[in-house]
Design an enzyme around this catalytic site. Structure first.
Site, PDB file in Angstrom:
ATOM      1  CG  ASP A  76      -2.267   0.652   0.965  1.00  0.00           C
ATOM      2  OD1 ASP A  76      -2.254   1.879   0.767  1.00  0.00           O
ATOM      3  OD2 ASP A  76      -3.305  -0.023   0.978  1.00  0.00           O
ATOM      4  CG  HIS A 152      -5.212   3.970   0.767  1.00  0.00           C
ATOM      5  ND1 HIS A 152      -4.782   2.697   0.509  1.00  0.00           N
ATOM      6  CD2 HIS A 152      -6.465   4.040   0.249  1.00  0.00           C
ATOM      7  CE1 HIS A 152      -5.724   2.021  -0.129  1.00  0.00           C
ATOM      8  NE2 HIS A 152      -6.763   2.814  -0.297  1.00  0.00           N
ATOM      9  CB  SER A 483      -9.189   0.649  -0.148  1.00  0.00           C
ATOM     10  OG  SER A 483      -8.592   0.871  -1.394  1.00  0.00           O
TER      11      SER A 483
END
Length: 698
Positions: A76, A152, A483
């Protein structure tokens, strides 16, 4: 030379001219030379919602000792190591099979790792070569290390395996005990996604992350990244996630990937390789209702996560179209930037109507704030997920509520309104529903492989986040996307792997799919938030909403070996050279091929049923040694099904039993997809696989 790849497959990434690339492609033994591509992100209560309460003594969380000894790798945007979710209180020592490192870099050193966050690496050569511009680290454009600059990666990692954090909340909302799915599992992060320039995650960096994760000894990989439609074939080197995940799977590493956020349109699902667990997103039973009180004492309700900057009193309210800067276009209707008359907007709450899915509440809030407005009510087609507006209080409503407010504005001489403070309410909404944004099947690249496989919570999920703003926030954020659903499955997989250490990735996927739930909290069928709000089907949610406590004891599993995937690729029309390049095996597609319908998936999908088709499957008994299962058939409309044998018997010498399913069409016209189920039942287990088929006539 940027990278050499050794542990998953043999290859390298290098900067070449066109003529050099063509020359190398002609060399014997070179399978393919392809350009570097850029991929994108698929951007608390959820665990209790799925039955994994940490106070229970009987659920999967406690049976697995919370994932103890398992290593989850997260590919990620990196990690914020100081987040409380990555503290190592209560963690056991680092597992002996871990071979990785804590790679140092800007604002990141070896002391940032511990018994929870045991490893970190970062890969930037691919994106640097792609952009041809250096990172400007002085202005905070990005951080040259495994440290997360976007939030994220921190969010997804903490969903999968964050440790316990008391009093976690987002601006006072969704308060409670936060944790990941496997709070005693260890984490290794691989930063491949960057914020500088146009941002993104390149093939070269992704492949190197997979390569190193395999070498490091991770047990599970969570990848919330995707490639846009049209999809590349599985043997095409531009499909780096399919290639990297194949080699990880071949080494026994389970790979979970997000299904993409381009739903609810059909054929938008991404990460569709049959060896990947592809995860759709659903809502949970938590909402943030917010009152809108009008001057006529009518109270209407929307949703919001903005708890600050409220004046707590009445203010004037107007419709954005009434204060348009330019009457000749309708840009003010959706409150596009620069479309509002600041003189008329000043001090007012503005009602805006979204005109398309590309307009969002955040950009509208900026427009209203710049024009001097003090609040925003944003009416839009019902969509899932909330985001903070930061600048002014804003509330999202559907078109029905928006129209009621507009009717009041048009009738009142001096319309006024008051915006309330959001509240956290649990258990009052029918749930789950498949999120409107969640990528939908059928797969556009291999329609005979059902995708997505499974669904998990992915709407308004609270998890760790990077500090932001002058007050540095609470360290948590509410985000939505596949996600977020993907690391839920990674965390559950860690729990299963902790109990069933020898199960293959295919066995774990089978356990998840065959035990999933198709019912909501009210007992009705799970619905989907699309244009029609229909009952969700396998192209929306695969087998259904993951049921962790049932997945630990599925009874039967549909297992697949690496060689089966090789034969599947041959059966779908790939040449031996292409399959050999992907799999690093000596594939002979002339002799060894498998009809794509007969890959031993925990589903049956027949995109072109011509009168009659017979499909083969086999199941492995993982329940009591002496077992007997009976078939229960729920045939798709217009199709007859015959299962042979109808009873499966298992004993000490027979633990794997094959069976065949024959489908006959009964209709006379071309049809769209129809859906059904095949269930194997014994007194304790219900083993369900979804069936999808489309009849054609020639």
């Amino acid at each position: 030379m940027l990278y050499s790849y050794k542990h998953g497959f043999s290859g390298f990434a290098a900067r070449l001219t066109d003529s050099q690339a063509k020359e190398i492609e002609a060399f014997p033994g070179v399978v393919q030379v392809i350009p570097n591509q850029v991929h994108k992100f698929h951007t608390t209560r959820s665990w209790d919602f799925m039955g994994l309460n940490d106070h229970s003594t009987t659920n999967l969380l406690t049976k697995s000792n919370m994932g103890e000894g398992i290593i989850i790798g997260v590919i990620d945007s990196g990690v914020w190591p100081e987040s409380e979710s990555f503290n190592d209180r209560g963690m056991n020592p680092i597992p002996p099979h871990w071979k990785g490192i804590c790679q140092e870099g800007q604002l990141f050193n070896s002391s940032n790792c511990n018994k929870k966050l045991i490893g970190a690496r970062w890969f930037v050569k691919g994106i640097l070569d792609q952009s041809q511009t250096p990172i400007n680290i002085s202005n905070g454009e990005d951080i040259l290390s495994a440290r997360d600059s976007s939030g994220h990666g921190t969010h997804t990692a903490s969903i999968a395996a964050g440790n316990f954090v008391v009093n976690a909340n987002y601006e006072g909302l969704a308060a409670g005990l936060a944790r990941g799915g496997a709070p005693r599992a260890h984490l290794a992060v691989y930063k491949v996604c960057w914020s500088f320039g146009h941002g993104g995650c390149t093939d070269a960096d992704l492949l190197k992350a997979f390569d190193k994760a395999i070498q490091d000894g991770v047990d599970i990989l969570s990848v919330s990244i995707g490639i846009s439609i049209p999809l590349f074939s599985y043997a095409d080197q531009r499909n780096s996630i399919a290639i990297g995940s194949f080699h990880a799977t071949a080494k026994g590493i389970t790979v979970a990937c997000s299904a993409g956020n381009d739903g609810p349109t059909a054929m938008t699902v991404e990460n569709t390789a049959p060896w990947i667990i592809t995860v759709a997103a659903t809502t949970i039973d938590r909402a943030f209702p917010t009152a809108i009180t009008l001057g006529n004492n009518l109270t209407l309700w929307g949703q919001s996560v903005d708890t600050r900057m409220h004046n707590h009193g009445f203010a004037g309210i107007t419709f954005s179209d009434r204060i348009a800067l330019n009457d000749s276009d309708d840009s003010a209707l959706g409150c596009k930037r620069g479309s509002l008359n600041a003189t008329l907007a000043a001090g007012q709450i503005i009602l805006c109507f979204s005109q398309s899915s590309t307009q969002n509440i955040f950009s509208a809030a900026i427009s209203v704030a710049e024009a001097g407005g003090v609040g925003l009510i944003f009416a839009q087609y019902r969509s899932d997920g909330l985001e903070s507006c930061h600048y002014i209080p804003c509330i999202k409503v559907d078109y029905e509520v928006g129209t009621q407010i507009l009717s009041y504005i048009r009738k009142a001489r001096s319309p006024i309104a008051k915006l309330g403070i959001p509240k956290t309410i649990i258990g009052k909404w029918v749930s789950p529903k498949v999120a409107d944004f969640s990528g939908r099947g059928p797969s556009s690249i291999s329609p005979a492989v059902l995708k997505p496989d499974i669904a998990a919570p992915g709407v308004d999920i609270i998890a760790a986040y990077i500090p932001f703003g002058a007050e540095k926030s609470s360290g948590f954020a509410l985000l939505s996307g596949t996600s977020m659903s993907c690391p839920h499955i990674a965390g559950i997989t860690a729990l299963i792997k902790s109990v069933h250490k020898n199960w293959s990735p295919a066995a774990i996927r089978s356990a998840l799919v065959t035990t999933a739930s198709q019912k909501g909290t009210d007992g009705s069928n799970i619905a989907e938030e699309g244009s029609t709000r229909k009952v969700a089907d396998p192209f929306d949610m695969g087998g259904g909403l993951v049921n962790p406590n049932r997945a630990i004891d599925p009874g039967l599993i549909y297992d697949i070996e690496t060689n089966d995937y090789v034969k599947f690729l041959c059966g779908t029309g790939f040449r031996s050279k292409s399959v050999s390049g992907l799999t690093q095996t000596k594939a002979n597609c002339t002799k060894n091929r498998l009809n794509e319908l007969n890959l031993n998936l925990p589903s049956i999908t027949i995109p072109y049923l011509k009168r009659k088709v017979t499909v083969s499957r086999k199941v492995t008994n993982v329940g009591p040694v002496e077992s007997m299962y009976k078939a229960v058939v729920e045939a798709p409309q217009g199709v007859k099904m015959k299962v042979e044998p109808q009873i499966l018997r298992f004993n000490k010498t027979t633990q794997i039993v094959p069976f065949k399913v024959t489908f006959f069409t009964t209709g006379k016209v071309y049809g769209d997809y129809r859906f059904g189920r095949l269930i194997w039942r014994d007194p304790k287990h219900t083993v369900m696989i979804p069936i999808s088929m489309r009849a054609i006539f020639v």
